[in-house]
Design an enzyme around this catalytic site. Structure first.
Site, PDB file in Angstrom:
ATOM      1  N   ARG A  71      -0.182   2.994   0.993  1.00 47.32           N
ATOM      2  CA  ARG A  71      -1.046   2.839   2.163  1.00 47.32           C
ATOM      3  C   ARG A  71      -0.278   2.569   3.450  1.00 47.32           C
ATOM      4  O   ARG A  71      -0.810   2.781   4.536  1.00 47.32           O
ATOM      5  CB  ARG A  71      -2.131   1.807   1.869  1.00 47.32           C
ATOM      6  CG  ARG A  71      -3.114   2.368   0.814  1.00 47.32           C
ATOM      7  CD  ARG A  71      -4.133   1.374   0.340  1.00 47.32           C
ATOM      8  NE  ARG A  71      -3.613   0.269  -0.405  1.00 47.32           N
ATOM      9  CZ  ARG A  71      -3.347   0.263  -1.709  1.00 47.32           C
ATOM     10  NH1 ARG A  71      -3.564   1.348  -2.426  1.00 47.32           N
ATOM     11  NH2 ARG A  71      -2.886  -0.801  -2.299  1.00 47.32           N
ATOM     12  N   GLU A 108       4.033 -10.765  -9.905  1.00 45.15           N
ATOM     13  CA  GLU A 108       3.384 -11.728 -10.806  1.00 45.15           C
ATOM     14  C   GLU A 108       3.225 -11.150 -12.208  1.00 45.15           C
ATOM     15  O   GLU A 108       3.207 -11.878 -13.186  1.00 45.15           O
ATOM     16  CB  GLU A 108       1.999 -12.082 -10.265  1.00 45.15           C
ATOM     17  CG  GLU A 108       2.028 -12.807  -8.939  1.00 45.15           C
ATOM     18  CD  GLU A 108       0.641 -12.939  -8.362  1.00 45.15           C
ATOM     19  OE1 GLU A 108      -0.104 -13.799  -8.852  1.00 45.15           O
ATOM     20  OE2 GLU A 108       0.320 -12.181  -7.437  1.00 45.15           O
TER      21      GLU A 108
END
Length: 193
Positions: A71, A108
């Site tokens: 993006r 993560e």
């Protein structure tokens, strides 16, 4: 800094906020996906987004806009054209032809890597990193490291959306980098991707 801090009464910010949407449970249960595709369907909100970034950075002598896949590729090129900078894509592995330099980073949920063409950035270039969203800041920090390894000066980072509770801004601050965002996510960070 966010656009709201620099001109909170600017009606463009409200238009941008209202053009964004959240998709619950995408791409997996528990994730509240911050979707910018509806912003792209609104020509005024999309133009206002680009204009706000251009207004903020037009006097910073930026020579490189580095857009993070995917993006960042939407917002980066029009900013680059408007301020007279080159656009450099930072891509996932094996997407760029030719010689590349790579930067691995931890997420993560695993690890990932960004790549950039060798020679796309020159020593002394002034770079701005652009993406749609900052959460923990891991991807943007990898982009900063990649650009600095090529001896560019990273002037700052620009994102449309910030998830403040995930502390990406603090992570960038520890690298000495400015973060400029247009809107904050209105949703719980435990549900953010």
């Amino acid at each position: 800094m966010s656009a709201g801090e620099n001109g909170g009464s600017d009606g463009r910010i409200n238009g941008i906020k209202s053009a964004l949407r959240v998709i619950p449970n995408f791409p997996k249960p528990g994730i509240m996906f911050q979707d910018i595709t509806t912003l792209l369907l609104d020509p005024k909100a999309f133009k206002d987004t680009i204009d706000l970034f251009v207004e903020h950075y037009k006097h910073e002598n930026i020579s490189v806009i580095a857009g993070i896949e995917a993006r960042g590729f939407i917002f980066g090129p029009p900013i680059a054209l408007a301020i007279g900078a080159k656009f450099v894509p930072l891509r996932k592995p094996k997407k760029l032809p030719g010689e590349v330099i790579s930067e691995k980073y931890i997420l993560e949920y695993g690890s990932d890597c960004l790549e950039m063409h060798v020679g796309a950035v020159k020593s002394g270039d002034r770079a701005l990193v652009v993406d749609d969203l900052i959460a923990t800041g891991g991807t943007i920090c990898a982009a900063i490291n990649l650009l600095e390894r090529a001896e560019a000066e990273v002037v700052g980072c620009a994102c449309v959306i910030e998830v403040p509770d995930l502390k990406g801004r603090e992570r960038l601050r520890s690298h000495g980098k400015e973060l400029y965002v247009l809107v904050e996510s209105q949703f719980e960070p435990t549900k953010q991707s």
